[in-house]
Design an enzyme around this catalytic site. Sequence first.
Site, PDB file in Angstrom:
ATOM      1  CG  ASP A 167     -47.620 -15.031 110.268  1.00 27.47           C
ATOM      2  OD1 ASP A 167     -47.653 -14.489 111.381  1.00 27.47           O
ATOM      3  OD2 ASP A 167     -47.913 -16.104 109.970  1.00 27.47           O
ATOM      4  N   GLY A 185     -59.905 -16.534 106.282  1.00 29.50           N
ATOM      5  CA  GLY A 185     -59.516 -17.381 107.351  1.00 29.50           C
ATOM      6  C   GLY A 185     -58.086 -17.608 107.504  1.00 29.50           C
ATOM      7  CG  HIS A 195     -61.936 -24.298 146.935  1.00 31.59           C
ATOM      8  ND1 HIS A 195     -60.390 -24.478 146.739  1.00 31.59           N
ATOM      9  CD2 HIS A 195     -62.803 -25.148 147.756  1.00 31.59           C
ATOM     10  CE1 HIS A 195     -60.536 -25.578 147.577  1.00 31.59           C
ATOM     11  NE2 HIS A 195     -61.646 -26.032 148.098  1.00 31.59           N
TER      12      HIS A 195
HETATM   13  C1  LIG Z   1     -49.505 -25.625 111.951  1.00 34.92           C
HETATM   14  C2  LIG Z   1     -49.569 -24.336 112.629  1.00 34.92           C
HETATM   15  C3  LIG Z   1     -50.265 -24.254 113.842  1.00 34.92           C
HETATM   16  C4  LIG Z   1     -50.282 -22.705 114.277  1.00 34.92           C
HETATM   17  N1  LIG Z   1     -50.764 -22.659 115.578  1.00 34.92           N
HETATM   18  C5  LIG Z   1     -50.845 -21.453 116.082  1.00 34.92           C
HETATM   19  C6  LIG Z   1     -51.498 -21.268 117.376  1.00 34.92           C
HETATM   20  O1  LIG Z   1     -51.838 -22.271 117.848  1.00 34.92           O
HETATM   21  N2  LIG Z   1     -51.782 -20.015 117.769  1.00 34.92           N
HETATM   22  C7  LIG Z   1     -51.414 -18.723 116.867  1.00 34.92           C
HETATM   23  O2  LIG Z   1     -51.498 -17.512 117.498  1.00 34.92           O
HETATM   24  N3  LIG Z   1     -50.816 -19.142 115.656  1.00 34.92           N
HETATM   25  C8  LIG Z   1     -50.586 -20.418 115.112  1.00 34.92           C
HETATM   26  N4  LIG Z   1     -50.114 -20.301 114.092  1.00 34.92           N
HETATM   27  C9  LIG Z   1     -49.478 -19.319 113.344  1.00 34.92           C
HETATM   28  C10 LIG Z   1     -50.936 -18.487 112.443  1.00 34.92           C
HETATM   29  O3  LIG Z   1     -51.590 -19.464 111.737  1.00 34.92           O
HETATM   30  C11 LIG Z   1     -50.324 -17.374 111.686  1.00 34.92           C
HETATM   31  O4  LIG Z   1     -49.575 -16.507 112.719  1.00 34.92           O
HETATM   32  C12 LIG Z   1     -51.579 -16.650 111.493  1.00 34.92           C
HETATM   33  O5  LIG Z   1     -52.270 -17.416 110.394  1.00 34.92           O
HETATM   34  C13 LIG Z   1     -51.053 -15.221 110.505  1.00 34.92           C
HETATM   35  O6  LIG Z   1     -51.985 -14.524 110.052  1.00 34.92           O
HETATM   36  P1  LIG Z   1     -52.091 -13.548 108.834  1.00 34.92           P
HETATM   37  O7  LIG Z   1     -53.455 -12.898 108.653  1.00 34.92           O
HETATM   38  O8  LIG Z   1     -50.637 -12.833 109.122  1.00 34.92           O
HETATM   39  O9  LIG Z   1     -51.655 -14.551 107.782  1.00 34.92           O
HETATM   40  P2  LIG Z   1     -52.415 -15.879 107.015  1.00 34.92           P
HETATM   41  O10 LIG Z   1     -53.353 -16.579 108.105  1.00 34.92           O
HETATM   42  O11 LIG Z   1     -51.338 -16.586 106.597  1.00 34.92           O
HETATM   43  O12 LIG Z   1     -53.380 -15.214 105.916  1.00 34.92           O
HETATM   44  C14 LIG Z   1     -52.729 -14.722 104.765  1.00 34.92           C
HETATM   45  C15 LIG Z   1     -53.887 -14.531 103.737  1.00 34.92           C
HETATM   46  O13 LIG Z   1     -53.440 -13.989 102.638  1.00 34.92           O
HETATM   47  C16 LIG Z   1     -53.771 -14.406 101.415  1.00 34.92           C
HETATM   48  N5  LIG Z   1     -52.625 -14.072 100.426  1.00 34.92           N
HETATM   49  C17 LIG Z   1     -51.524 -14.078 100.376  1.00 34.92           C
HETATM   50  N6  LIG Z   1     -50.952 -13.624  99.228  1.00 34.92           N
HETATM   51  C18 LIG Z   1     -51.777 -13.126  98.470  1.00 34.92           C
HETATM   52  C19 LIG Z   1     -51.908 -12.133  97.496  1.00 34.92           C
HETATM   53  N7  LIG Z   1     -51.214 -11.928  96.910  1.00 34.92           N
HETATM   54  N8  LIG Z   1     -53.458 -11.930  96.995  1.00 34.92           N
HETATM   55  C20 LIG Z   1     -54.413 -12.487  97.812  1.00 34.92           C
HETATM   56  N9  LIG Z   1     -54.162 -13.149  98.724  1.00 34.92           N
HETATM   57  C21 LIG Z   1     -53.095 -13.402  99.378  1.00 34.92           C
HETATM   58  C22 LIG Z   1     -53.858 -16.010 101.749  1.00 34.92           C
HETATM   59  O14 LIG Z   1     -54.295 -16.722 100.758  1.00 34.92           O
HETATM   60  C23 LIG Z   1     -54.241 -16.264 103.348  1.00 34.92           C
HETATM   61  O15 LIG Z   1     -55.466 -16.360 103.269  1.00 34.92           O
HETATM   62  C24 LIG Z   1     -49.749 -21.832 113.384  1.00 34.92           C
HETATM   63  C25 LIG Z   1     -49.554 -21.850 112.218  1.00 34.92           C
HETATM   64  C26 LIG Z   1     -49.181 -23.224 111.636  1.00 34.92           C
HETATM   65  C27 LIG Z   1     -48.774 -23.513 110.252  1.00 34.92           C
END
Ligand SMILES: Cc1cc2nc3c(=O)[nH]c(=O)nc-3n(C[C@H](O)[C@H](O)[C@H](O)COP(=O)(O)OP(=O)(O)OC[C@H]3O[C@@H](n4cnc5c(N)ncnc54)[C@H](O)[C@@H]3O)c2cc1C
Length: 454
Positions: free
Chosen positions: A297, A44, A429
């Site tokens: 990200d 998640g 509407h």
């Molecule tokens: C307060 C807040 C509010 C937000 N609100 C929104 C919103 O309303 N709408 C929106 O679109 N976005 C929102 N975001 C941004 C959104 O959360 C991120 O853009 C999104 O989670 C990115 O997804 P991801 O899968 O790239 O990375 P992440 O969700 O960060 O997941 C990365 C995963 O990789 C794992 N990981 C990292 N390194 C390693 C490793 N070396 N080995 C094993 N596992 C690892 C971590 O444990 C994590 O579970 C918000 C962010 C924050 C902080």
Amino acid sequence: MVVGDVTTAVDVLVLGAGPGGYVAAIRAAQLGRHVTLIDQGLPGGTCLHQGCIPLKALLSASERYQQTRSEDLASIGIHAEKVSFDWASMQVWKQSIVDRLAEGVQRLISSNRVEYVHGSGWFMNPQEVRVEGEHGSLRFKFEHCIIATGADAAPLSDLPYDGKQILTPEQALMMPELPEALSIIGDDYIALELATLFAPLGVKVRLYSPGEQLLYGVEPAALRLVQAGLRKLGVQITTKAALESIAERPVVISQGVCPRTTGLHLAAVGVAVNSNGGIIVNTMQQSNVSQIFAIGDCTGGRALASIAMKQAKVAAEVLSGHRVQFAPLVTPFVVHTTPELATVGYSAEEATKAGYNIVTGRFPLAANGRALTLGTDNGVVLLVANADDGTLLGATLVGPRAGDLIGQVALAIEMGATLTDLSEILYAHPGLSETILEAADGALGRAVHMLAKV
Ligand SMILES: Cc1cc2nc3c(=O)[nH]c(=O)nc-3n(C[C@H](O)[C@H](O)[C@H](O)COP(=O)(O)OP(=O)(O)OC[C@H]3O[C@@H](n4cnc5c(N)ncnc54)[C@H](O)[C@@H]3O)c2cc1C
């Protein structure tokens, strides 16, 4: 599972199980690949456990509390005296939503026969990842790898996070008690949403923008409504703030993110990163090492879960032999302030700068029946279109459910719809979506529910 230095051969290895990683894993499994999904935390990622969902849940609780205290409530015959709230219970409720969704993600992962391995991974060479976790040290040799490790909050060099006085947005959401006052540094949607969350709960919120305004690029008329909404909640806004002079504590810093790539040993593997540590990918999410993809990200692009999930599908499909790419025309963007703001595509200024000859349409929510029945007349719809052929270029919505309505305009833009297309279809509407019809009609010079110019 093999423990020790024995190598396990896997088909697709996904590193990180946030909205990017778990979606990529499921999509690859749907396409017949055998997927191993690795995460050092819970599936998640940031979005579900610390970001989007916790913030939106707490915002919803805070907004509902605020509504019960509104003076307007008495005018519609509702008397809610002695309403109170309890931050600890709000946290418990928020966590129940997170847990429910997390359980759902886990079930999706297992029902798609994705193997989940708990641990922290890094590259040993361009074909192998080592994972350290509760099962010891594991070594995986993959056909394809998708990196989805997310990002960390970007610090300010002179304000290191300590989790108590200097907080990331994620940490602010987990404060065990509400402070009397809270300073927030930032001009992005997260800074504004945090202000919107805490101010109605009695916290004296000071919002400091390092730049001249909040939310760069947003239509000025929309921004004025959002800023007025923040001030109505009691938020004190300071622009052009000298950050080094802010001595108030606690302070939350919302200054964007840094890709979480430093511990992955990417340089040793030859995967190219940019100056911020973001993994450089092409439109198929492929890095310069052809069997390694990156999404979300960790690529250093715009940090939104919506983008991570779309890139996830692209990566999974490309490595399964499909010819697709990540090339959305527009990215819907929502800010859960009161009133809510949503944008997609160009603002009028951006469209003009891009060389378009534009026509605009505007419709105030005060003239929409559904908005009034919802107890608000505070909002506006602004449309931007190409004056030459009427093609829709962008929209800004302010008002209730703006974040849901924006999907309709995004679809219209992606499909190349014109103002006339928006004007010709039927709208239920009374409905908030009628504001989009009226704005389109306004741009076409045939708005019915706007006073005619005399
Ligand atoms: C307060 C807040 C509010 C937000 N609100 C929104 C919103 O309303 N709408 C929106 O679109 N976005 C929102 N975001 C941004 C959104 O959360 C991120 O853009 C999104 O989670 C990115 O997804 P991801 O899968 O790239 O990375 P992440 O969700 O960060 O997941 C990365 C995963 O990789 C794992 N990981 C990292 N390194 C390693 C490793 N070396 N080995 C094993 N596992 C690892 C971590 O444990 C994590 O579970 C918000 C962010 C924050 C902080």
